[in-house]
Design a protein around this motif. Structure first.
Motif, PDB file in Angstrom:
ATOM      1  N   GLY A 775      -1.803  17.767 -18.720  1.00 25.17           N
ATOM      2  CA  GLY A 775      -2.463  16.484 -18.836  1.00 25.17           C
ATOM      3  C   GLY A 775      -1.612  15.198 -18.648  1.00 25.17           C
ATOM      4  O   GLY A 775      -0.431  15.300 -18.447  1.00 25.17           O
ATOM      5  N   ALA A 776      -2.288  14.027 -18.361  1.00 27.25           N
ATOM      6  CA  ALA A 776      -1.417  12.888 -18.054  1.00 27.25           C
ATOM      7  C   ALA A 776      -2.134  11.709 -18.372  1.00 27.25           C
ATOM      8  O   ALA A 776      -3.137  11.646 -18.521  1.00 27.25           O
ATOM      9  CB  ALA A 776      -1.078  13.011 -16.506  1.00 27.25           C
ATOM     10  N   LEU A 777      -1.453  10.754 -19.160  1.00 24.86           N
ATOM     11  CA  LEU A 777      -2.152   9.423 -19.029  1.00 24.86           C
ATOM     12  C   LEU A 777      -0.883   8.663 -18.000  1.00 24.86           C
ATOM     13  O   LEU A 777      -0.037   8.650 -18.127  1.00 24.86           O
ATOM     14  CB  LEU A 777      -1.653   9.112 -20.605  1.00 24.86           C
ATOM     15  N   PHE A 778      -1.604   7.487 -17.287  1.00 19.56           N
ATOM     16  CA  PHE A 778      -0.942   6.714 -16.585  1.00 19.56           C
ATOM     17  C   PHE A 778      -1.317   5.302 -16.429  1.00 19.56           C
ATOM     18  O   PHE A 778      -2.570   4.968 -16.943  1.00 19.56           O
ATOM     19  CB  PHE A 778      -1.127   7.279 -14.869  1.00 19.56           C
ATOM     20  N   ALA A 779      -0.489   4.546 -15.902  1.00 19.99           N
ATOM     21  CA  ALA A 779      -0.698   2.937 -15.755  1.00 19.99           C
ATOM     22  C   ALA A 779      -0.061   2.818 -14.331  1.00 19.99           C
ATOM     23  O   ALA A 779       1.068   2.969 -14.217  1.00 19.99           O
ATOM     24  CB  ALA A 779      -0.151   2.160 -16.768  1.00 19.99           C
ATOM     25  N   ASP A 780      -0.957   2.252 -13.465  1.00 20.79           N
ATOM     26  CA  ASP A 780      -0.536   1.917 -12.100  1.00 20.79           C
ATOM     27  C   ASP A 780      -0.719   0.338 -12.039  1.00 20.79           C
ATOM     28  O   ASP A 780      -1.731  -0.201 -12.225  1.00 20.79           O
ATOM     29  CB  ASP A 780      -1.480   2.489 -11.162  1.00 20.79           C
ATOM     30  N   ALA A 781       0.338  -0.484 -11.482  1.00 17.05           N
ATOM     31  CA  ALA A 781       0.264  -1.867 -10.986  1.00 17.05           C
ATOM     32  C   ALA A 781       0.672  -2.059  -9.738  1.00 17.05           C
ATOM     33  O   ALA A 781       1.710  -1.343  -9.344  1.00 17.05           O
ATOM     34  CB  ALA A 781       1.134  -2.720 -12.358  1.00 17.05           C
ATOM     35  N   GLY A 782       0.336  -3.004  -9.156  1.00 18.03           N
ATOM     36  CA  GLY A 782       0.524  -3.306  -7.667  1.00 18.03           C
ATOM     37  C   GLY A 782      -0.249  -4.088  -6.960  1.00 18.03           C
ATOM     38  O   GLY A 782      -1.352  -4.252  -7.442  1.00 18.03           O
ATOM     39  N   ASN A 783      -0.036  -4.441  -5.845  1.00 14.74           N
ATOM     40  CA  ASN A 783      -0.714  -5.394  -4.778  1.00 14.74           C
ATOM     41  C   ASN A 783      -0.177  -5.396  -3.528  1.00 14.74           C
ATOM     42  O   ASN A 783       1.122  -5.093  -3.423  1.00 14.74           O
ATOM     43  CB  ASN A 783      -1.255  -6.567  -5.488  1.00 14.74           C
ATOM     44  N   ILE A 784      -0.681  -6.022  -2.409  1.00 17.58           N
ATOM     45  CA  ILE A 784      -0.216  -6.226  -1.276  1.00 17.58           C
ATOM     46  C   ILE A 784      -0.454  -7.851  -1.024  1.00 17.58           C
ATOM     47  O   ILE A 784      -1.383  -8.311  -1.757  1.00 17.58           O
ATOM     48  CB  ILE A 784      -1.092  -5.291  -0.055  1.00 17.58           C
ATOM     49  N   TRP A 785       0.407  -8.453  -0.208  1.00 17.55           N
ATOM     50  CA  TRP A 785      -0.024  -9.550   0.178  1.00 17.55           C
ATOM     51  C   TRP A 785       0.371  -9.879   1.417  1.00 17.55           C
ATOM     52  O   TRP A 785       0.978  -9.227   2.236  1.00 17.55           O
ATOM     53  CB  TRP A 785       0.811 -10.604  -0.902  1.00 17.55           C
ATOM     54  N   ASN A 786       0.048 -10.921   2.315  1.00 17.71           N
ATOM     55  CA  ASN A 786       0.421 -11.500   3.449  1.00 17.71           C
ATOM     56  C   ASN A 786       1.845 -12.566   3.099  1.00 17.71           C
ATOM     57  O   ASN A 786       1.585 -13.374   2.361  1.00 17.71           O
ATOM     58  CB  ASN A 786      -0.600 -12.185   4.351  1.00 17.71           C
ATOM     59  N   VAL A 787       2.691 -12.332   4.012  1.00 13.29           N
ATOM     60  CA  VAL A 787       3.889 -13.239   3.993  1.00 13.29           C
ATOM     61  C   VAL A 787       4.360 -13.461   5.470  1.00 13.29           C
ATOM     62  O   VAL A 787       4.621 -12.406   6.171  1.00 13.29           O
ATOM     63  CB  VAL A 787       4.865 -12.956   2.904  1.00 13.29           C
ATOM     64  N   PHE A 788       4.707 -14.907   5.630  1.00 12.59           N
ATOM     65  CA  PHE A 788       5.367 -15.025   6.968  1.00 12.59           C
ATOM     66  C   PHE A 788       4.564 -14.498   8.283  1.00 12.59           C
ATOM     67  O   PHE A 788       5.177 -14.055   9.158  1.00 12.59           O
ATOM     68  CB  PHE A 788       6.799 -14.465   7.010  1.00 12.59           C
ATOM     69  N   ASP A 789       3.348 -14.435   8.391  1.00  8.95           N
ATOM     70  CA  ASP A 789       2.481 -14.218   9.176  1.00  8.95           C
ATOM     71  C   ASP A 789       1.348 -15.199   9.555  1.00  8.95           C
ATOM     72  O   ASP A 789       1.614 -16.212   9.214  1.00  8.95           O
ATOM     73  CB  ASP A 789       1.911 -12.814   9.034  1.00  8.95           C
ATOM     74  N   ASN A 790       0.341 -14.906  10.288  1.00  5.93           N
ATOM     75  CA  ASN A 790      -0.660 -15.773  10.764  1.00  5.93           C
ATOM     76  C   ASN A 790      -1.834 -15.784   9.799  1.00  5.93           C
ATOM     77  O   ASN A 790      -3.090 -16.437  10.165  1.00  5.93           O
ATOM     78  CB  ASN A 790      -1.081 -15.548  12.062  1.00  5.93           C
ATOM     79  N   GLU A 791      -1.838 -15.488   8.312  1.00  6.45           N
ATOM     80  CA  GLU A 791      -2.865 -15.323   7.522  1.00  6.45           C
ATOM     81  C   GLU A 791      -2.874 -16.726   6.862  1.00  6.45           C
ATOM     82  O   GLU A 791      -1.959 -17.352   6.746  1.00  6.45           O
ATOM     83  CB  GLU A 791      -2.517 -14.419   6.415  1.00  6.45           C
ATOM     84  N   ILE A 797      -1.877 -14.818   0.333  1.00  2.93           N
ATOM     85  CA  ILE A 797      -0.477 -15.168   0.736  1.00  2.93           C
ATOM     86  C   ILE A 797       0.193 -15.042  -0.635  1.00  2.93           C
ATOM     87  O   ILE A 797      -0.186 -15.608  -1.873  1.00  2.93           O
ATOM     88  CB  ILE A 797      -0.576 -16.342   1.462  1.00  2.93           C
ATOM     89  N   PHE A 798       1.569 -14.404  -0.563  1.00  6.13           N
ATOM     90  CA  PHE A 798       2.378 -14.254  -1.698  1.00  6.13           C
ATOM     91  C   PHE A 798       3.299 -15.589  -1.659  1.00  6.13           C
ATOM     92  O   PHE A 798       3.752 -15.789  -0.701  1.00  6.13           O
ATOM     93  CB  PHE A 798       3.487 -13.296  -1.530  1.00  6.13           C
ATOM     94  N   SER A 799       3.074 -16.462  -2.642  1.00  5.41           N
ATOM     95  CA  SER A 799       3.767 -17.799  -2.689  1.00  5.41           C
ATOM     96  C   SER A 799       4.807 -18.077  -3.817  1.00  5.41           C
ATOM     97  O   SER A 799       4.908 -19.091  -4.198  1.00  5.41           O
ATOM     98  CB  SER A 799       2.618 -18.778  -3.023  1.00  5.41           C
ATOM     99  N   GLY A 800       5.330 -17.083  -4.194  1.00  5.87           N
ATOM    100  CA  GLY A 800       6.370 -17.039  -5.399  1.00  5.87           C
ATOM    101  C   GLY A 800       6.095 -16.235  -6.393  1.00  5.87           C
ATOM    102  O   GLY A 800       5.186 -15.183  -6.391  1.00  5.87           O
ATOM    103  N   PHE A 801       7.073 -16.449  -7.380  1.00  5.16           N
ATOM    104  CA  PHE A 801       6.694 -15.484  -8.817  1.00  5.16           C
ATOM    105  C   PHE A 801       5.086 -15.827  -9.335  1.00  5.16           C
ATOM    106  O   PHE A 801       4.418 -15.086 -10.068  1.00  5.16           O
ATOM    107  CB  PHE A 801       7.701 -16.033  -9.724  1.00  5.16           C
ATOM    108  N   SER A 802       4.533 -16.925  -9.072  1.00  2.01           N
ATOM    109  CA  SER A 802       3.185 -17.205  -9.543  1.00  2.01           C
ATOM    110  C   SER A 802       2.049 -16.144  -9.017  1.00  2.01           C
ATOM    111  O   SER A 802       1.089 -15.618  -9.448  1.00  2.01           O
ATOM    112  CB  SER A 802       2.677 -18.434  -9.310  1.00  2.01           C
ATOM    113  N   SER A 803       2.593 -15.419  -7.758  1.00  3.95           N
ATOM    114  CA  SER A 803       1.691 -14.612  -7.238  1.00  3.95           C
ATOM    115  C   SER A 803       1.861 -13.210  -7.726  1.00  3.95           C
ATOM    116  O   SER A 803       0.830 -12.402  -7.812  1.00  3.95           O
ATOM    117  CB  SER A 803       2.019 -14.374  -5.645  1.00  3.95           C
ATOM    118  N   LEU A 804       2.846 -12.890  -8.699  1.00  2.00           N
ATOM    119  CA  LEU A 804       2.869 -11.898  -9.706  1.00  2.00           C
ATOM    120  C   LEU A 804       1.640 -11.526 -10.467  1.00  2.00           C
ATOM    121  O   LEU A 804       1.428 -10.704 -11.145  1.00  2.00           O
ATOM    122  CB  LEU A 804       4.031 -11.750 -10.319  1.00  2.00           C
TER     123      LEU A 804
END
Length: 862
Positions: A775-791, A797-804
C-alpha cells in the motif's frame, strides 16, 4: 423501483463489509489462548535510555503483528479463517458413503449445494490463512534468544561486561502485554596497541605502506565491525598488489587481554596475524608463502570452444598480447586488446580482472568470459589466459501488443528488431528496428478517417569506444566502459492529431566512471518534425475550439459571416464555426480589426492564434546535451539510498554562430530558416533528486524533487512542444490527468497544457499489507509556468516567490502488487489544493471519489 432496489443492495453490501470489519476488529484475541499473552510492543532501554536504532531493534526475534495505519489487518484476516474447514465436508462425506447404496450413488440438489459450500469455505479459509498472520503470543524462549542477541551485539561493540534482563508488562486490556528489555553496558574496552605477525615479507612491506588507512586503530573503542572491514581492506589491498591467490581466511586477530578480569583501564592489545597460503586443491601444500606475481604472458583465445583443440589455433601478437584464433581472425586486434586490462610484465591487480569482465560483457559480442591464471614454480610469474566464446552474430526480437487510449478504442502495435554483432570487426553492434500500429478512433470528429496508423524505424549502431578523430583514453579510459552511439530514425503518424512526420538523428557518447556514476553526452541531437495535417488543429484541440466558437456565437446570425458557420446535429448549438476555413477566417478578421470584439475577447483570440501557429508549425531542433547521474543504491534490496540527475541542453547555438558565414533565408517574423523551417534556439536545464528512507518493517519513505526550465532566445520566442513540460499523470501529480494542471493558476484552458518551467515535489509512504500486496499514501505538489517567452497571460507566468502559491497539491492512496520482476500499481488521487480555484474553494473542493483521478502504472513512480 429497480434503481432504489439496486441502491439498497449497494448500501447493504457496504454495511455488511463494515460489519465484518467491526467484528474482526473486536475479535483480535480469537485465537489467543487463555494462558497466552498477545505481544503488543517491544521496548529496549540501554543504560536507562530508550533505543530507537533500527539495527538494534532488528535483533528482537519476536515482533508484534504487522498493522496498516495501526489496524492489525493481517491478524484479523487470519482470525476470520474457519478452523478445521474440512470437518463439515468430511462429516458429510462419511454419512454419504453410508447411504451410498440406498441412494444409488445419486446426489440430491441439497447435497450438491452442501458439497459446493464446503469447498468454498475450505478455499476461503486457506486463502485467509495464507495472506493472514497468526497472533504473536509472547514466547519466553524467543524473548531470551532476543536478549542474548542484544548482549552479543554489545559484546561486538566492546562492552564485554554488559548485562541484560527483560520484563513482561501486562496491559490493562485483556490478554495483552509488552516486553521491556534492559541492557546495562558498563565500561567499554579500548585498543591499547596493535601488533602484527605477517609471515610473508612481501605482504609485510605492502601492509606498512598502507597501515595508516587501517580501521583498527590505537585508542579507539573495540568494534568487531572494524575488524571485519579491516580484513576486507587488507584482502583487497593484497590482491591489487600482486597477490592473485590471497585468501581472506588467512587473516585473523588475537586479543591479548583477559576480558573477564575487571580493571579500571579497560585496555587491550590486538595482534594481526596473516598466515601462509593453504591450497584448496592440494592438502599437502600448507606452508606456501604469499608472493607478488606479475603477468609473464597474456593469451587471448578469440574463438574459444570448450570442446575444441587449442593447439591447432593460429596466433597473432599484438601490443604484447598473444591472440589465438581459428581460420580467420574475425575481430580487430585493437578491439580485443582494449577490452583486456592485464599488461605483460605488470603486477597482478584484482581490479584489472574485474574491469576485464565488465568490459567484455559490455561489448555484447561475447558470452561471459573465462579467465585463468597459471603460476610458475616460483609463484611470481603468471600465464594469463582469457577465453572468449562468441555470441550468435544475428538475433531477432519481435513484440506484439494490444492497446487502448483516450484516442483509440482499440489498437494493435508490433515491433521487430534485428541485432547484428561485430559489424566492422571491432565488436560494434548494429540494431535495425521497425515498428507499426493501427487502431480504431474513439472520436470520429478527430479525423475524416476511421482508423489511425503509425509506422517508424530506427538504425542504431554502437561502438565500444569514444568515436572521435582524436584519442580520449587519458580522459575516459576503457575501464569506464565508453560507448559511442549513432542513431537515425523516422516516424510517420497518420490520422492522430496533426499527422506528424519526424526524422531524428543522434550522435552520443556515454561512459561509467564507477558503478554509481553515469555520464551521457549527446554531441548532436537533430530532430525535424513536420505537421502534415495542420488544418486538423481545431478538431484535436477541442477546448481551444470551444472557446473560439463561444466568441463567434454573437456573429452567427449575421449574414456577412454566414460562410464561417455550418449546421451541426446539436440542438443546443446548431451553428458552429466551420473547420478549418471558418475558424481561420474568423480569427484573421478579428486580428486585423475587420470584426470588432471586446479587449478581453481580442486577447483570447490572439492567444488562440499564437498557440495554433506554434503547435502547427514545423520544428527543427539542432541540440547538444550532457547528463550526469549518480545512484547510491547498492543492490535491488537496498531501500535506503539517494539518486540525482543533472541535465544541461543547448539548441540552435551552433546554427546561430555560423549565420554570418551562411546566408540564411528569413520568414516574415525575421526568423532564420534552415530547409525552409525556423530552427529552435533555447537553453534548458534539469535537476531531478530522489531519496528513499528505510524506516523498518518493509516500510519506505520516498521523496522526489524536480526542477526544469527551458529559456528561448535568439531565433525562438517559445519552446517546441516536444521539449516543453507538462504536469499531471501517473508519474507526476496524480490528482490531475496528464497535461491538465497549469500553467500557473489557469484552469485547464487547453487540451494539452504545457509550459517551459516546472517544479514538482512528491512524498510517498510505502508499507506492506498482505504478502505481495503493498500500500501507499502519497502527497504530490507541483505545477508548470511560462517564463521568458511570448506568453501574455499573467496567471500562467512565473513572477517570483509569490507564484509558489500556484503549486497544486494532490493527495491519495494506492495499491501495488509485486510480481518480483515488476510492480503493478493503482493510485487514486484527490485535488487537495487546486490553484485554479479562488479563495477557500482552492482547498478540498471536490475531494470525493466522483472527482478522483485513477492512475494505473507499472513499477513505482520514483
Amino acid at each position: 423501483m429497480r434503481g432504489s432496489l439496486s441502491l439498497m443492495c449497494n448500501w447493504a453490501k457496504i454495511g455488511l463489509l463494515l460489519l465484518m470489519v467491526s467484528i474482526s476488529g473486536c475479535n483480535t484475541l480469537k485465537k489467543v489462548g487463555d494462558d497466552e499473552l498477545l505481544l503488543t510492543k517491544n521496548t529496549i532501554y540501554v543504560d536507562d535510555e530508550k533505543v530507537t536504532d533500527g539495527e538494534i531493534k532488528g535483533l528482537i526475534d519476536q515482533k508484534p503483528n504487522s498493522s496498516v495505519l495501526g489496524y492489525p489487518l493481517r491478524l484479523n484476516l487470519y482470525n476470520m479463517a474457519k478452523e478445521n474447514p474440512d470437518s463439515s465436508f468430511q462429516d458429510w462425506l462419511h454419512r454419504k458413503q453410508k447411504r451410498e447404496k440406498r441412494l444409488n450413488n445419486l446426489l440430491s440438489k441439497k447435497q450438491v449445494s452442501r458439497l459446493q459450500e464446503s469447498f468454498i469455505v475450505k478455499g476461503a479459509s486457506e486463502f485467509l490463512e495464507r495472506v493472514g498472520e497468526p497472533p504473536v503470543v509472547i514466547d519466553t524462549a524467543l524473548t531470551n534468544k532476543s536478549l542474548n542477541r542484544m548482549e552479543a551485539y554489545y559484546n561486538s561493540k566492546g562492552y564485554f561486561n554488559n548485562t541484560g534482563d527483560y520484563e513482561i508488562v501486562e496491559s490493562k486490556r485483556k490478554k495483552r502485554a509488552k516486553v521491556e528489555y534492559n541492557i546495562t553496558l558498563n565500561k567499554p574496552y579500548i585498543i591499547d596497541t596493535v601488533q602484527k605477525n605477517i609471515t610473508s615479507p612481501e605482504l609485510d612491506s605492502i601492509y606498512d605502506v598502507a597501515s595508516k588507512r587501517s580501521f583498527v586503530k590505537k585508542g579507539e573503542q573495540f568494534d568487531l565491525q572494524n575488524f571485519t572491514l579491516e580484513r576486507e581492506r587488507l584482502t583487497t589491498l593484497f590482491r591489487n598488489s600482486g597477490v592473485y591467490n590471497f585468501q581472506e581466511s588467512s587473516i585473523n586477530y588475537d586479543i591479548l587481554r583477559d576480558t573477564t578480569r575487571l580493571a579500571d583501564d579497560q585496555l587491550m592489545e590486538v595482534q594481526l596475524n596473516v598466515k601462509k597460503f593453504r591450497s584448496a586443491t592440494d592438502s599437502t601444500d600448507t606452508n606456501s608463502t604469499y608472493r607478488v606475481a606479475r603477468h609473464k604472458q597474456v593469451n587471448i583465445y578469440a574463438d574459444y570452444d570448450i570442446n575444441g583443440d587449442t593447439d591447432s589455433l593460429k596466433t597473432l601478437e599484438y601490443d604484447n598480447f598473444i591472440i589465438h584464433y581459428a581460420n580467420k581472425l574475425r575481430y580487430s586486434p585493437k578491439a580485443l586488446a582494449d577490452a583486456i586490462f592485464f599488461e605483460k610484465d605488470s603486477v597482478y591487480r584484482d581490479l584489472d580482472r574485474i574491469r576485464t569482465y565488465r568490459q567484455i560483457t559490455n561489448l555484447n559480442t561475447f558470452k561471459y568470459p573465462n579467465i585463468e591464471f597459471i603460476p610458475d614454480s616460483t609463484q611470481t610469474k603468471l600465464t594469463t589466459n582469457v577465453y572468449l566464446a562468441a555470441k550468435k552474430k544475428f538475433s531477432l526480437n519481435m513484440n506484439f501488443d494490444v492497446t487502448h487510449s483516450n484516442i483509440q478504442q482499440v489498437g494493435t502495435a508490433f515491433s521487430t528488431s534485428v541485432i547484428t554483432r561485430n559489424v566492422f570487426g571491432g565488436a560494434e553492434t548494429l540494431n535495425v528496428s521497425a515498428r507499426g500500429s493501427i487502431g480504431l478512433l474513439s472520436d470520429a470528429s478527430l479525423s475524416n478517417e476511421t482508423f489511425t496508423s503509425e509506422l517508424g524505424g530506427d538504425v542504431n549502431i554502437t561502438f565500444p569506444r569514444i568515436w572521435l578523430p582524436f584519442s580520449t583514453e587519458k580522459i575516459i579510459p576503457y575501464y569506464m566502459l565508453p560507448q559511442s552511439r549513432l542513431l537515425a530514425g523516422t516516424n510517420f503518424q497518420k490520422n492522430i492529431g496533426l499527422d506528424k512526420q519526424s526524422l531524428n538523428s543522434i550522435l552520443s557518447y556515454n561512459w561509467t566512471p564507477s558503478d554509481r556514476l553515469k555520464n551521457n553526452f549527446e554531441l548532436l541531437n537533430v530532430e525535424f518534425v513536420r505537421n502534415v495535417n495542420p488544418d486538423n488543429f481545431y478538431n484535436v484541440y477541442r477546448n481551444t475550439f470551444s472557446n473560439l466558437d463561444d466568441i463567434a456565437d454573437q456573429f452567427q446570425d449575421d449574414p456577412a459571416y454566414a460562410d464561417y458557420f455550418k449546421n451541426v446535429d446539436d440542438s443546443t448549438d446548431p451553428l458552429r464555426l466551420d473547420i478549418p476555413e471558418g475558424a481561420n477566417n474568423f480569427v484573421r478578421d478579428i486580428l486585423n480589426d475587420s470584426i470588432q470584439v471586446s479587449t478581453e475577447e481580442f486577447d483570447e483570440v490572439n492567444s488562440i492564434e499564437e498557440r495554433r501557429r506554434r503547435l502547427t508549425e514545423n520544428n527543427l531542433i539542432f541540440a547538444s546535451n550532457f547528463t550526469h547521474t549518480k545512484n547510491s543504491k547498492s543492490d535491488i534490496n537496498d531501500n535506503d539510498f539517494y539518486q540525482y540527475r543533472i541535465k544541461v541542453e543547448s539548441a540552435g547555438g551552433m546554427l546561430s554562430l555560423i549565420a554570418n558565414a551562411v546566408p540564411y533565408n528569413k520568414n516574415d517574423n525575421g526568423q532564420l530558416l534552415v530547409f525552409g523551417v525556423p530552427f529552435s534556439q533555447y537553453v534548458k536545464s534539469e535537476l531531478d533528486y530522489i531519496r528513499h528512507w528505510d524506516i523498518g518493517g518493509s516500510q519506505v519513505l520516498a521523496f522526489r524533487s524536480f526542477f526544469g526550465m527551458a529559456v528561448p532566445y535568439g531565433n525562438s520566442n517559445s519552446i517546441p512542444f516536444v521539449r516543453s513540460y507538462f504536469a499531471g499523470g501517473s508519474n507526476d501529480n496524480r490528482a490531475w490527468n496528464a497535461y491538465e494542471l497549469g500553467p500557473g493558476k489557469t484552469d485547464n484552458i487547453n487540451d494539452f497544457n504545457e509550459a517551459n518551467l516546472k517544479l514538482a515535489f512528491n512524498l510517498e509512504y510505502r508499507f506492506p499489507i498482505a504478502g505481495d500486496v503493498k500500500g501507499a499514501l502519497f502527497a504530490d505538489a507541483g505545477n508548470i509556468w511560462n517564463v521568458f517567452d511570448n506568453e501574455n497571460n499573467p496567471d500562467a507566468i512565473f513572477s517570483g516567490f509569490s507564484s509558489l502559491a500556484d503549486l497544486g497539491l494532490g493527495t491519495g492512496l494506492g495499491l501495488r502488487y509485486d510480481f518480483t520482476y515488476f510492480v503493478f500499481r493503482v493510485d487514486v488521487g484527490f485535488k487537495t489544493y487546486n490553484p485554479a480555484k479562488v479563495g477557500s474553494d482552492r482547498w478540498f473542493n471536490g475531494y470525493n471519489l466522483g472527482n478522483a483521478v485513477f492512475n494505473i502504472g507499472i513499477n513505482y513512480p520514483f
